[in-house]
Design a protein around this motif. Sequence first.
Motif, mmCIF file in Angstrom:
data_model
loop_
_atom_site.group_PDB
_atom_site.id
_atom_site.type_symbol
_atom_site.label_atom_id
_atom_site.label_comp_id
_atom_site.label_asym_id
_atom_site.label_seq_id
_atom_site.Cartn_x
_atom_site.Cartn_y
_atom_site.Cartn_z
ATOM 1 N N TYR A 56 0.639 3.484 -3.116
ATOM 2 C CA TYR A 56 -0.456 4.460 -3.233
ATOM 3 C C TYR A 56 -0.136 5.722 -2.447
ATOM 4 C CZ TYR A 56 -3.179 0.532 -5.055
ATOM 5 O OH TYR A 56 -3.635 -0.523 -5.794
ATOM 6 N N GLN A 66 0.819 -1.219 0.000
ATOM 7 C CA GLN A 66 0.000 0.000 0.000
ATOM 8 C C GLN A 66 0.850 1.264 0.000
ATOM 9 O OE1 GLN A 66 -3.198 -0.784 -0.645
ATOM 10 N NE2 GLN A 66 -2.249 -2.820 -0.496
ATOM 11 N N SER A 84 -6.191 1.918 -2.167
ATOM 12 C CA SER A 84 -5.660 1.254 -0.984
ATOM 13 C C SER A 84 -6.788 0.829 -0.052
ATOM 14 C CB SER A 84 -4.694 2.180 -0.243
ATOM 15 O OG SER A 84 -4.191 1.552 0.915
#
Length: 328
Positions: A266, A263, A299
């Motif tokens: 992102y 993540q 995300s």
Amino acid sequence: MGLTVSVVVITYARPDYVRTCLEHLARLGRAPLEILVVDASPDDRTASLLREEFPAVRLLRNDLGRGTMPESRQIGLAAAAGDVVAFIDDDAYVEPDWLDELLAPYDDGTVVGVGGRASNGIEGEESEGLAEIGRFLPDGRLTGNFGADPGRVIDVDHLLGANMSFRRSALEAVGGIRGNYPGTCVCEESDVSLRLTAAGGRLVFAPRALVRHVAAPYQTGGKRFDRRYLYYLRRNHVVLLARNFGWRDPRLPRYARVVTREQSTYLWAFRSRLGPTMADGSRRSLLRRITSPVVLTRSVAELGGLAAGVPAAWAARRRDRAEGIATP
């Protein structure tokens, strides 16, 4: 006498693609025993197409509707009469020698499944990921790379749903194709693949068994690789791991950690879009800077799917036990 083959085409509201798919199947150098189309569409356009243009093709209904590709595959399997059941999607168009190439590895009795290459028309894809085609990794992830061409038949851990085949007897021995992989229906082909290898069977990838995968637009809601796709990708993957290996298997927490670490991409994209200038030095518009948090919703979709996979896996395992399917 050679093996007989039932070809199963699954579809949802894409009759034009079904037509092209069946036209390519009609040009096969080796004809299958039968062709079955499993239609989950909410209308009768595909049924009318088969009735008017392909009367020899058998139509089966999946009344569960959209987002039930695994169930469509099981309906096709239950009705198939061939020694081998070959599954293709409605947007996968076979080459004339597809069936010959797909069947050749079955001369080895240890082979229970054969998948073929899917060309997506992407430049360089034939050499992309050659060392990791259809692998199940120690951290719980699955590799694809089914557009790659290793130049020979190789062993793999799982197959691509758009171009895969199995011995019917082997599928029936492991309980067929399990459902409960909804949404964008990712992971159902990997589920059956992992169950077959766990039972001692071999899966191989035959690159010359080629289909042209045109990647038709989704008719089940959303777009390819959008937030809905990402949600179900993570949700279904947790279900896959928990169903096949149990809660105590280390690959499940490893997978969760990998997804969580990923993540950061992102977050990096969000931060980079806040700056007043682009990478080439040009000015970034105020609107683009204001809307930069939108990237973080991807995300949210992934982490939401990861969390939702836990109760979904509990429910799937409970249903498996109720149906007499052993769970680890």
